[in-house]
Design an enzyme around this catalytic site. Structure first.
Site, PDB file in Angstrom:
ATOM      1  N   MET A 212      21.850  49.602  67.406  1.00 18.54           N
ATOM      2  CA  MET A 212      20.845  49.736  66.359  1.00 18.54           C
ATOM      3  C   MET A 212      20.368  51.173  66.191  1.00 18.54           C
ATOM      4  SD  MET A 212      18.567  46.415  67.443  1.00 18.54           S
ATOM      5  CE  MET A 212      17.512  46.430  65.999  1.00 18.54           C
TER       6      MET A 212
ATOM      7  N   ASP B  86      22.969  44.369  67.512  1.00 18.90           N
ATOM      8  CA  ASP B  86      23.480  43.803  68.761  1.00 18.90           C
ATOM      9  C   ASP B  86      22.531  42.782  69.374  1.00 18.90           C
ATOM     10  OD1 ASP B  86      21.594  45.763  69.408  1.00 18.90           O
ATOM     11  OD2 ASP B  86      22.956  46.930  70.666  1.00 18.90           O
TER      12      ASP B  86
END
Length: 501
Positions: free
Chosen positions: A81, A240
């Site tokens: 991210m 994720d």
């Protein structure tokens, strides 16, 4: 039978896993790539590495599985991210990607706070300006590399750059875009007021999709290189942590997840996009329409243990000696506390200038004590986040654990004792939960299931083994945790001044 690929684009490696429609793992391929740190606290990668590794690992799993290429109906990408990939009008990368754990953006965060204002950030992104989020990284390039920024036509998150290379489509999806500070999180679309203040456009950022929606199909040269077909759909995918949430079944109230990879994350389901009044955790979009989640991250969770292994257990590839040594020390690591802030910290401190430390180190301490202190310190930092989530009013009754750290039975029990909550694992390789999560999204997008919740209810099974907290151990950890919690405020100014030496 139909099959679906899950690509997990992590900080240290990219892992591609092929699953059948029932979520059974068929083949796995993983390959590492370099991390660049041109200055202390900086963290960058070359996006071309991600693409090359994605092609290689997809080709490997198709070859190794023997599955007919026509049977692979779709793929999803899970991504690290908060990064920033800068591209020109032709889709060429202008500089190495600035990653989620990069620590250079503190001043640029204050600049973007002046430009946008925390009132707008709170209204749309549900958090004040944070140095770790993508908006601050964009501002850093604008402030410090104007000759590069003037060429920028597209700004992507890591997994969305990979989507572009695989499909030719500029797009993102709601869960990953939540951490850019540019999304209207309650309404799941770009926050136009923030974009205008930062002189950004929706065209620069790409179309926003729900996580299960099909965004494009493999390009002919990609299909040929991987052994797939151009009918293979690429869905929105997920960040994720959100992907791991789906892959461990965190799709209903009361459920929470902890993943320990390079970073460590605590993640809890929410039916509403509620603000955290203490501003200690994030509220992001779930990869399920009409759902959200609370989340906080420890920057250097597994990274702390990997750093420790690389320096003091270089041959312990599977962490077996490390786990045995940690068990041989006592609770509290013989009165030694480790702060896991090797590269700054996200929740709850949001301070990129803090650093790791051992406190209480004495001549009596052994390598085993220090090893246990590292594992305990990471877990105390995770408890900081769990406490922040619980302080919002969210009730957590059970924790699902995944990521590389979940392979350690010692760490599973440590987590249960320090959280004072039962901990269990998915009945699969829990380190592949993020890949399974995005493969589930692909299956939903391609019509194999009617919803993400239905898919998870049918696919996700938990192991019978449950790690329950030991009351006596939890009481001892509470005493150490109090010391851990008191240390950051006392050392905060020292961390900053040390960096200025």
């Amino acid at each position: 039978m139909d099959y679906y690929l899950g690509l997990d684009l992590g900080t240290g490696s990219l892992k591609t896993v092929l699953f059948d429609v029932n979520g059974k793992e068929v083949a796995v391929s993983e390959k590492e790539y370099p991390l660049y740190q041109p200055q202390n606290g900086w963290s960058e990668q070359d996006p071309e590495d991600w693409y090359m590794v994605s092609i290689e690992t997809m080709r490997n799993v198709i070859r190794d599985s023997g599955v007919p290429k026509e049977s692979v109906k779709g793929l999803g990408i899970s991504g690290q991210m908060m990064g920033a990939v800068m591209m020109d009008k032709d889709g060429q990368v202008l500089r190495r990607a600035i990653l989620w754990n990069d620590g250079r953006t503190s001043e640029s965060c204050e600049h973007v706070r002046e430009i946008v204002g925390d009132d707008l950030f709170m209204k749309y992104s549900l958090t004040p300006a944070r140095p770790g989020l993508t908006a601050a990284k964009i501002q850093w390039v604008k402030d410090h590399e104007p000759e590069i920024y003037e060429k920028v036509a597209h700004i992507h998150l890591p997994k969305d750059y990979l989507r572009y290379r695989l499909t030719g489509v500029y797009a993102t999806e709601v869960s990953d875009a939540s951490a850019m500070q540019l999304l209207d999180i309650p309404n799941r679309k770009w926050a136009t007021e923030i974009l205008e203040k930062m002189e950004l456009t929706e065209e620069m950022l790409g179309k926003v999709y729900e996580s299960h929606e099909i965004t494009g199909y493999l390009l002919p040269h990609v299909a040929e290189a991987t052994g797939l077909t151009t009918d293979c759909a690429v869905v929105g995918g997920a960040s994720d942590n959100a992907a791991a949430g789906v892959g461990t079944g965190i799709v209903a109230p009361g459920r929470a997840m902890t993943t320990i990879g390079t970073s460590g994350t605590v993640f809890a389901y929410s039916e509403e996009p509620l603000l955290d009044p203490h501003k200690s955790v994030y509220t992001f979009c779930m990869p399920i329409p009409g759902a959200w989640h609370y989340m906080g991250s420890v920057n250097s969770a597994g990274a702390s243990l990997k750093w420790w292994r690389n320096n003091f257990y270089p041959s312990d590839v599977e962490y077996e000696e490390i786990n045995e040594d940690a068990k041989s020390s006592s609770i509290g690591a013989n009165r030694l506390v480790y702060l896991p802030y090797l590269n700054g910290e996200q929740s709850p401190h949001f301070n990129l200038t803090c650093r790791g430390s051992f406190v209480g180190l004495a001549g009596i301490h052994t390598k085993a004590d220090m090893t246990r202190a590292v594992m305990e310190g990471v877990t105390y930092a995770l408890r900081d986040i769990m406490s922040g989530i619980q302080n919002t009013g969210v009730e957590v009754d059970h924790v699902h654990m995944c990521g590389g750290g979940s392979k350690s039975p010692f760490w599973r029990q440590l987590l249960a004792d320090i959280y004072k909550l039962p901990v269990s694992l998915p009945d699969m390789k829990s380190e592949n939960s993020a890949a399974l999560g995005v493969a589930i999204l692909a299956a939903v997008g391609c019509g194999a299931y009617t919803s993400v919740v239905e898919a998870c209810d049918k696919i996700i099974k938990m192991r019978e083994e449950v790690y329950t907290p030991h009351e006596e151990s939890s009481a001892k950890y509470d005493r150490v945790y109090k010391e851990f919690d008191d240390l950051y405020p006392k050392l905060k100014d020292n961390f900053k001044s040390i960096l200025q030496l």
